[in-house]
Design an enzyme around this catalytic site. Structure first.
Site, mmCIF file in Angstrom:
data_model
loop_
_atom_site.group_PDB
_atom_site.id
_atom_site.type_symbol
_atom_site.label_atom_id
_atom_site.label_comp_id
_atom_site.label_asym_id
_atom_site.label_seq_id
_atom_site.Cartn_x
_atom_site.Cartn_y
_atom_site.Cartn_z
ATOM 1 N N GLY B 155 -53.885 12.673 -19.498
ATOM 2 C CA GLY B 155 -52.477 12.299 -19.448
ATOM 3 C C GLY B 155 -51.776 12.798 -20.696
ATOM 4 N N ARG B 156 -50.728 12.087 -21.116
ATOM 5 C CA ARG B 156 -49.967 12.539 -22.292
ATOM 6 C C ARG B 156 -50.849 12.646 -23.520
ATOM 7 N NH1 ARG B 156 -45.787 8.752 -19.740
ATOM 8 N NH2 ARG B 156 -47.494 7.286 -20.135
ATOM 9 N N ILE B 157 -51.605 11.566 -23.772
ATOM 10 C CA ILE B 157 -52.415 11.548 -24.987
ATOM 11 C C ILE B 157 -53.558 12.557 -24.880
ATOM 12 C CG2 ILE B 157 -53.952 10.109 -26.384
ATOM 13 C CD1 ILE B 157 -52.093 7.725 -25.725
ATOM 14 N N SER B 176 -61.014 13.647 -15.013
ATOM 15 C CA SER B 176 -59.773 12.968 -14.677
ATOM 16 C C SER B 176 -59.893 12.498 -13.240
ATOM 17 C CB SER B 176 -58.625 13.970 -14.832
ATOM 18 O OG SER B 176 -57.416 13.318 -15.077
ATOM 19 N N ARG B 177 -58.984 11.619 -12.804
ATOM 20 C CA ARG B 177 -59.046 11.161 -11.405
ATOM 21 C C ARG B 177 -58.922 12.342 -10.452
ATOM 22 N NH1 ARG B 177 -54.704 6.408 -12.017
ATOM 23 N NH2 ARG B 177 -53.806 8.175 -13.114
ATOM 24 N N THR B 178 -58.042 13.274 -10.830
ATOM 25 C CA THR B 178 -57.907 14.482 -10.011
ATOM 26 C C THR B 178 -57.960 15.701 -10.910
ATOM 27 O OG1 THR B 178 -55.517 14.344 -10.267
ATOM 28 C CG2 THR B 178 -56.443 13.400 -8.257
ATOM 29 N N ILE B 232 -60.199 6.132 -28.399
ATOM 30 C CA ILE B 232 -58.807 5.797 -28.736
ATOM 31 C C ILE B 232 -58.141 5.142 -27.535
ATOM 32 C CG2 ILE B 232 -58.339 7.491 -30.552
ATOM 33 C CD1 ILE B 232 -57.114 9.242 -28.130
ATOM 34 N N ARG B 234 -59.388 1.802 -24.971
ATOM 35 C CA ARG B 234 -59.481 0.364 -25.115
ATOM 36 C C ARG B 234 -60.958 0.032 -25.338
ATOM 37 N NH1 ARG B 234 -55.036 0.295 -26.275
ATOM 38 N NH2 ARG B 234 -53.235 -0.690 -25.298
ATOM 39 N N ASP B 258 -61.417 3.285 -32.663
ATOM 40 C CA ASP B 258 -60.162 2.636 -33.050
ATOM 41 C C ASP B 258 -59.992 1.320 -32.310
ATOM 42 O OD1 ASP B 258 -56.623 3.097 -32.628
ATOM 43 O OD2 ASP B 258 -57.676 2.485 -34.445
ATOM 44 N N GLU B 263 -61.178 -7.446 -30.359
ATOM 45 C CA GLU B 263 -60.491 -7.276 -31.641
ATOM 46 C C GLU B 263 -59.949 -8.613 -32.146
ATOM 47 O OE1 GLU B 263 -57.574 -4.194 -30.866
ATOM 48 O OE2 GLU B 263 -59.127 -2.945 -29.979
ATOM 49 N N HIS B 281 -57.622 -0.618 -34.919
ATOM 50 C CA HIS B 281 -56.610 -0.366 -33.878
ATOM 51 C C HIS B 281 -55.311 0.149 -34.491
ATOM 52 C CE1 HIS B 281 -55.285 -1.520 -29.541
ATOM 53 N NE2 HIS B 281 -54.680 -0.437 -29.958
#
Lengths: 326, 315
Positions: B155-157, B176-178, B232, B234, B258, B263, B281
């Protein structure tokens, strides 16, 4: 006692058993007859006079000893020095020129690793990676809450001091982080989109960070002085993977202690391995023990380069990485 | 709008600026300041119209159900895994997040972590500070340039991580999913295959039921004793106990983390390891970005209460 095989191998002199030699000795011994000054009970000068008069090749390290006019005098047959560093400040280049001694260095072999280390330390200082890793390991995240915020890298203006092999690799990397890159170098490099500054002080004034990637010469010694550091300013960050003496270390330490510059990433120091103790108390400083090029891969590459250069020399072929000296 | 009750879960240490801007506009109820949180919510349950959460604290079904006047949850994060989105959809509660403004910072941290782990930057810093540096001491580390970087979630990140890694001449691979054929990166249909074929594995996907423990023992073993894991995403993307034992046993080469399962708790067994870098984090942890995130939270809340279109709605 030299066996038949050994007597066909050309002799290469090494003065001290430094890291590269420790790792490369087995491979080098297969190709060359290594004349090891450190193996002898004789003091160095005496050893050279006794055993090294016909030696044509020397492998030298930036860690010492420096190849001075005095040492060169004891090596009348010397024709090539292969240094395992990119830096040449430990070799009396003028004397080499006078005596017709060729110098080959590490060329581009380290450029990527040095750039990786410079960028890594830059990110570390800006985003407080080492400092917050320490914070977590001290158990403080649970008790004191989040660590103070760092500074965004994207959009920052980075000034590269010395746009040689290493500087170019640093520039390429930082562009991908959204930094705008400018530089100061001995001369402007044509065909580059980076802004050139002929004056390092002006570069500092216009930059959020300076990354020192140049070699140590008469001109660059203490080039980063009080004036430059003031121009860089309270929020400015400096990273040094060149040589310690390029920066006026005393002045820089004072600036850091007084909060007159924002932070520093330092791989090199004026008097290694001595590091100014004042730096140990600062969280906006990241320190490393002159290891910007110390990767397994760099050493392998360097081994091939040194061997390749010496083989080329002994078979009268063009040298692979003649040092660019001016 | 200062008669509107907004419950905020974002402590001052995460964003003093957000707190300050909320205070200017709303009647702010600060959950972290009260000793008995359950009672506090009960006492204010009939007036709370908005919740401001963050990456580590959102709103589950129970909380949502207990607040009859709740209209909007504005999260100070891009991840919304701590919010029961299904429940919000059912009840017509709006949810907003903070995409894009933190993309660069999080991607920067991913590369910073990879460099710090592979080049032992934190370990070296500790070494020099200890005053133990002696002439001739050296340790060889691992080159980062040219290593294959595998990204989970493009995605973006994920894309921003890829762009940076490419500047280090790193070949890029992904799961990726697709598949995304328009990108020139190598696609692997499973995470295990991706892990087997890369040197640095970066977790950059959202946390969902499908991606929980996406980094399990099999993936860790495939990444191997020379591989480095960078998380980076969860904490729950990773089976944390498996990760810890793999690192202690040397089955995994290193890790830059991270985020963690619980946490601010971080497995203490990792504290003694030099091939691990631990951040609290801090992926979006710059003044510039946290301010931009806070602005988005504020603008979304204002838009909602002024009946204007939300800027960055998730639901």
């Amino acid at each position: 006692m030299a066996d038949d095989n050994q007597s066909e191998l050309r002799t290469v002199l090494i003065l001290r058993r430094f890291a590269f030699i420790v790792l490369m000795e087995p491979k080098l011994s297969q190709k060359f007859n290594l004349l090891k000054a450190w193996d002898s009970p004789l003091p160095q000068d005496q050893f050279l006079t006794t055993h090294a008069r016909s030696v044509q090749a020397l492998i030298s390290s930036a860690n010492g000893p420096p190849i001075t006019a005095q040492i060169l005098q004891l090596l009348p047959s010397l024709k090539i020095i292969a240094t395992t560093s990119a830096g040449l400040d430990h070799v009396d280049l003028a004397e080499c020129r006078r005596r017709g001694v060729a110098v080959v260095n590490a060329g581009k072999a380290f450029a990527e690793d040095a750039a990786d280390a410079a960028v890594g330390q830059f990110i570390d200082v800006m985003r407080k990676i080492s400092a917050s890793d320490r914070y977590v390991r001290d158990g403080l995240w649970a008790t004191r809450g989040d660590y103070p915020l760092g500074s965004k890298i994207g959009g920052k203006k980075v000034g590269i001091v010395g746009l040689g092999n290493i500087g170019l690799e640093v520039a390429k990397r930082l562009e991908a982080f959204g930094c705008s890159v400018s530089y100061n170098s001995r001369s402007e490099r044509p065909n580059l989109s980076y802004q050139f500054y002929s004056n390092v002080c002006e570069l500092a004034a216009d930059s959020d960070a300076l990354i020192i990637c140049c070699g140590l010469t008469e001109q660059t010694r203490h080039m980063i002085n009080k004036e430059v550091l003031c121009a860089l300013g309270r929020e400015g960050v400096i990273v040094n993977v060149g040589r310690g003496a390029i920066i006026d270390e005393k002045e820089m330490v004072q600036c850091l202690v007084r909060g007159e510059i924002g932070g520093a990433g330092l791989d090199v120091f004026e008097n290694e391995p001595d590091v100014p103790k004042e730096l140990f108390a600062l969280d906006n400083v990241v320190l490393s023990p002159h290891q910007a090029v110390l990767t397994h891969e760099a050493f392998m590459g360097l081994g091939e380069l040194v061997t390749g250069n010496l083989e080329a020399f002994f078979s009268n072929k063009p040298l692979l990485s003649p040092a660019v000296i001016d | 709008m200062d008669s509107i009750d907004v419950l905020t879960l974002v402590p001052t240490s995460i964003s003093a600026y957000l707190e300050q801007e909320l205070d200017k506009r709303f009647n702010v109820l600060k959950l972290w300041t009260v000793p008995n949180k359950t009672q506090f919510i009960k006492d204010n349950s009939s007036s709370i119209r908005a919740i401001v959460g963050h990456g580590g604290a959102g709103a589950d079904a129970e909380l949502i159900d207990s607040l009859p006047k709740l209209e909007i949850i504005s999260s100070f994060s891009v991840g919304t895994d701590k919010i029961d989105l299904k429940k919000c959809k059912e009840k017509g509660i709006r949810v907003t997040n903070t995409p894009d403004v933190l993309t660069d910072d999080v991607a920067d941290i991913a590369i910073g972590l990879a460099l710090a782990v592979m080049r032992r930057l934190c370990e070296s810093d500790r070494y020099v500070r200890s005053g133990l540096w002696k002439k001739g001491d050296y340790k060889l580390t691992t080159k980062f340039t040219g290593k294959t970087v595998g990204i989970i979630g493009l995605g973006r990140i994920g894309k921003a991580v890829a762009k940076r890694a490419e500047a280090f001449s790193c070949p890029i691979a992904y799961f990726s999913r697709t598949e995304k054929p328009e990108l020139k990166y190598k696609y692997y249909p499973t995470v295990v295959e991706l892990a087997s074929n890369c040197d640095v594995l970066v977790v950059a996907c959202p946390l969902t039921e499908e991606t929980r423990h996406i980094i399990n023992r099999e993936v860790i073993d495939s990444l191997g004793p020379k591989g480095v894991l960078i998380n980076i995403g969860r904490g729950h993307h990773v089976d944390e106990s498996e990760l810890v034992s793999a690192l202690l046993e040397g089955r995994l080469g290193g890790a830059g983390l991270d985020v963690y399962q619980n946490e601010p708790e971080v497995p203490e067994q990792l504290f003694g390891l030099e091939n691990v870098v631990l951040l609290p984090h801090a992926g979006s942890g710059t003044t510039e970005t946290r301010n931009a995130m806070a602005d988005l939270v504020i603008w979304n809340l204002e838009a909602h209460f002024l009946n204007k279109p939300l800027l960055t709605p998730v639901v």
